[in-house]
Design an enzyme around this catalytic site. Structure first.
Site, short mmCIF file in Angstrom:
data_model
loop_
_atom_site.label_atom_id
_atom_site.label_comp_id
_atom_site.label_asym_id
_atom_site.label_seq_id
_atom_site.Cartn_x
_atom_site.Cartn_y
_atom_site.Cartn_z
N VAL A 193 -8.31 -2.81 -5.24
CA VAL A 193 -9.25 -1.68 -5.09
C VAL A 193 -9.83 -1.29 -6.45
O VAL A 193 -11.04 -1.13 -6.60
CB VAL A 193 -8.54 -0.45 -4.47
CG1 VAL A 193 -9.48 0.74 -4.35
CG2 VAL A 193 -7.93 -0.79 -3.11
N GLU A 211 1.95 -6.14 -10.39
CA GLU A 211 2.27 -4.72 -10.55
C GLU A 211 3.66 -4.55 -11.16
O GLU A 211 4.59 -5.23 -10.77
CB GLU A 211 2.23 -4.02 -9.19
CG GLU A 211 0.88 -4.09 -8.51
CD GLU A 211 0.70 -3.03 -7.44
OE1 GLU A 211 1.70 -2.69 -6.78
OE2 GLU A 211 -0.43 -2.55 -7.29
N ARG A 235 -4.89 -10.77 -4.10
CA ARG A 235 -6.26 -10.51 -3.65
C ARG A 235 -6.97 -9.68 -4.72
O ARG A 235 -6.36 -9.31 -5.73
CB ARG A 235 -6.21 -9.68 -2.37
CG ARG A 235 -5.27 -8.48 -2.58
CD ARG A 235 -5.45 -7.39 -1.60
NE ARG A 235 -4.35 -6.45 -1.62
CZ ARG A 235 -4.27 -5.37 -2.39
NH1 ARG A 235 -5.22 -5.11 -3.27
NH2 ARG A 235 -3.25 -4.56 -2.33
N HIS A 258 3.03 7.68 -2.97
CA HIS A 258 3.12 6.31 -3.49
C HIS A 258 1.81 5.56 -3.36
O HIS A 258 1.78 4.34 -3.35
CB HIS A 258 4.23 5.50 -2.78
CG HIS A 258 5.58 6.14 -2.86
ND1 HIS A 258 6.21 6.38 -4.05
CD2 HIS A 258 6.40 6.62 -1.89
CE1 HIS A 258 7.37 6.96 -3.80
NE2 HIS A 258 7.50 7.12 -2.51
N GLU A 311 5.63 -5.97 -7.67
CA GLU A 311 5.11 -6.88 -6.66
C GLU A 311 3.82 -7.50 -7.14
O GLU A 311 3.26 -7.07 -8.15
CB GLU A 311 4.87 -6.14 -5.34
CG GLU A 311 3.81 -5.06 -5.43
CD GLU A 311 3.60 -4.33 -4.10
OE1 GLU A 311 4.50 -3.57 -3.71
OE2 GLU A 311 2.55 -4.54 -3.47
N ASN A 343 -0.04 -8.53 -5.87
CA ASN A 343 -1.07 -8.44 -4.85
C ASN A 343 -1.98 -9.65 -4.96
O ASN A 343 -2.64 -9.85 -5.98
CB ASN A 343 -1.88 -7.15 -5.00
CG ASN A 343 -1.01 -5.94 -4.74
OD1 ASN A 343 -0.14 -5.97 -3.87
ND2 ASN A 343 -1.23 -4.88 -5.48
N GLU A 373 16.23 -1.17 -4.52
CA GLU A 373 15.99 -1.43 -5.93
C GLU A 373 16.25 -0.15 -6.71
O GLU A 373 16.00 0.94 -6.20
CB GLU A 373 14.52 -1.84 -6.15
CG GLU A 373 14.34 -3.28 -6.51
CD GLU A 373 12.88 -3.65 -6.68
OE1 GLU A 373 12.61 -4.84 -6.68
OE2 GLU A 373 12.01 -2.75 -6.80
N GLY A 399 0.80 -1.23 0.00
CA GLY A 399 0.00 0.00 0.00
C GLY A 399 0.83 1.27 0.00
O GLY A 399 0.37 2.31 0.45
N GLY A 400 2.06 1.17 -0.52
CA GLY A 400 2.88 2.37 -0.63
C GLY A 400 3.54 2.78 0.68
O GLY A 400 4.32 3.73 0.72
#
Lengths: 70, 442
Positions: free
Chosen positions: B294, B273, B291, B233, B287, B289, B198, B162-163
């Site tokens: 949103v 992502e 699930r 972010h 990454e 996610n 990174e 979530g940033g």
């Protein structure tokens, strides 16, 4: 003398300064948490923290007095 | 199909999941904290269980409380929504061990992707491009490691999401600062102090691929979403298709996302992502996610596929409702947050006026209505305003009218920011990147 007040309903996450501490303009006094965001509350004037009105874990309302700087 | 689903979430996503669950004739069970008793999702569920006080740790994050609610209501399956327990492999494991159906990927897939370092290494082995960076945790602000990668570097919490827990460093001084910030947040929010470095891509676009792992093991890619409009972010606006991704890059990204899903035996809805360099038309994995995302509605609007319905079908071991993915037109989502439109600071409060825009090409997924109180305990998302158009220009035109027509009084909202964004030449041209909001506020 300047009064630092809360801009929003929040939870007091961290108290960074103590009464009697000298602070510069822009120093972090406390860190609030609201809606999953950390919000540092900064001193707007240099001076001494003469009074600190919040403790870690407090839930405070908008306008709540956080600290007095002289 | 199972007879009942407990939705272990709140607000707009609980409401959205409940809508599909009920439409399929399945019993929807809501859980709520003391702070959320009056929210619409609680009333719209077939049954609702109070699981604790407002603090997330004592309600929505309390596995015992959620499992007890499931036991008392005889729930057959659990849908976690996003956030809270959605990416908690231990919780998923517990649901399965208790004989319930977990509406999500296997716990092993959640665990493999939950740690950004192991996910990165796993993706590299699966042939998915990753950014230059560290393959194991970096124990301190190691200037040699950062220099080896090359500045600017992104300092990230391995367990983050979530940033939160991400900071950019442009030099050695910045590295120490970014490292400390990331470390503190990593420990505090994610209980995992591991940090990775990174290469940070400037002027990049954040583009993600929706995947769906079917019950028979097939992994499908359902197109991309561009999430480059971000503050701190965190995403504010998402659209599909991306204006920065050409057909050749899109096809490479879709295949890489399928490989990513296959590498972890993925089932159900997930999102890969990536960061895209729009000039070079290259991408790297960021990454995954594990699930429902949103911003899943934009994909639903262009494909006509109900992603929650597919999640339920896959979890029940049944085939999905579609045979081909053929995206049509353009969709944009605006996250309406309870925050001021200048500095984006949270603004909880009681909602006195709530009037949503409506129309055939407008979809509003909201968590609140007039009279509800927006409390400081949860994230500031009030509603997702989504628009559709046969092309981007028409979607933008609809968006301007819809933003204008959305009336919320009480908490401050970022609706005025959207008016500004929809007049911003960079955004309107489609040629923007993740630095857009910072430039608008510089």
């Amino acid at each position: 003398m300047s009064e630092v007040r809360a801009e929003m309903v929040a939870n007091v996450w961290k108290v960074v300064v103590a009464e009697g501490d000298a602070v510069e303009d822009g120093d972090t006094l406390v860190i609030l948490e609201s809606m999953k965001m950390e919000i540092p509350v900064l001193a707007e004037d240099p001076g001494t923290v003469v009074s600190l009105k919040v403790a870690e874990g407090d839930v405070i309302q908008e306008g709540h007095l956080i600290a007095v700087i002289e | 199909m199972f007879e009942s689903v407990l939705v272990a979430n709140r607000g707009e996503i609980a409401r959205r999941v409940i809508r599909t669950v009920r439409a399929l004739g399945i019993k929807a069970i809501a859980v709520y904290s003391e702070a959320d008793a009056d929210l619409p999702y609680v009333a719209e569920a077939d049954e609702a269980v109070l699981i604790g006080p407002a603090q997330p740790a004592k309600s929505y994050l309390d596995m015992d409380a959620v499992m007890e609610a499931a036991r008392r209501t005889n729930a057959r399956a659990i849908h976690p929504g996003y956030g809270f327990l959605a990416e908690n492999a231990g919780f998923a494991r517990r649901v399965v061990d208790d004989g319930l159906i977990w509406i999500g990927p296997p716990p092993e897939a959640i665990a493999a992707m939950g740690d950004k370092i192991s996910a990165r290494n796993l993706m590299e082995r699966a042939g998915v491009p990753v950014a230059a960076g560290t393959r194991e945790p970096v124990p301190d602000a190691d200037a040699a490691v950062a220099a080896g990668i090359g500045y600017p570097v992104m300092v990230k919490a391995a367990g983050g999401g979530g940033g939160i827990g991400m900071s950019v460093a442009y030099d050695e001084d910045g590295l120490r600062k970014a490292y400390d910030t990331a470390r503190t947040r990593a420990e505090r929010f994610f209980g995992n102090p591991d940090i990775l470095l990174e290469r940070f891509v400037e002027r990049a676009r954040h583009v993600e691929i929706q995947i769906l792992g079917l019950a028979d093991g097939t992994v499908l890619a359902l197109g991309e979403r561009d999430c480059s409009v971000q503050r701190r972010h965190q995403k504010v606006v998402e659209e599909t298709p991306s204006t920065g991704v050409g057909p050749e890059l899109r096809s490479r990204m879709l295949s890489a996302a399928v490989r990513a899903g296959e590498a972890v035996g993925y089932r159900g809805a997930g999102t890969v992502e990536c960061l895209v360099d729009p000039v070079a038309q290259e991408f790297v994995f960021l990454e995954m996610n594990t699930r429902l995302q949103v911003e899943h509605p934009v994909t639903e609007l262009v494909t006509g596929i109900d992603l929650v319905e597919q999640q339920l079908l896959v979890a029940a071991g049944e085939p999905v409702t579609f045979t081909a993915v053929e995206p049509r037109g353009h969709a944009i989502e605006f996250r309406v947050y309870a925050e001021d439109p200048r500095r984006f600071l949270p603004s909880p409060g009681e909602i006195t006026v709530w009037e949503e825009p409506a129309g055939e090409v407008i979809r509003v997924d909201s968590g609140y209505e007039a009279g509800n109180k927006v409390t400081p305990f949860y994230d500031p998302l009030l509603a997702k305003l989504c628009v559709y158009g046969p092309d981007r220009a028409q979607a933008l035109a609809t968006a301007r009218d819809a933003v204008e027509a959305f009336r919320i009084e009480g908490p401050k909202t970022n609706l005025a920011f959207f008016t500004e964004l929809l007049a911003n030449p960079e955004f309107v041209s489609g040629d923007y990147d993740t630095g857009l909001v910072d430039r608008m506020r510089a």
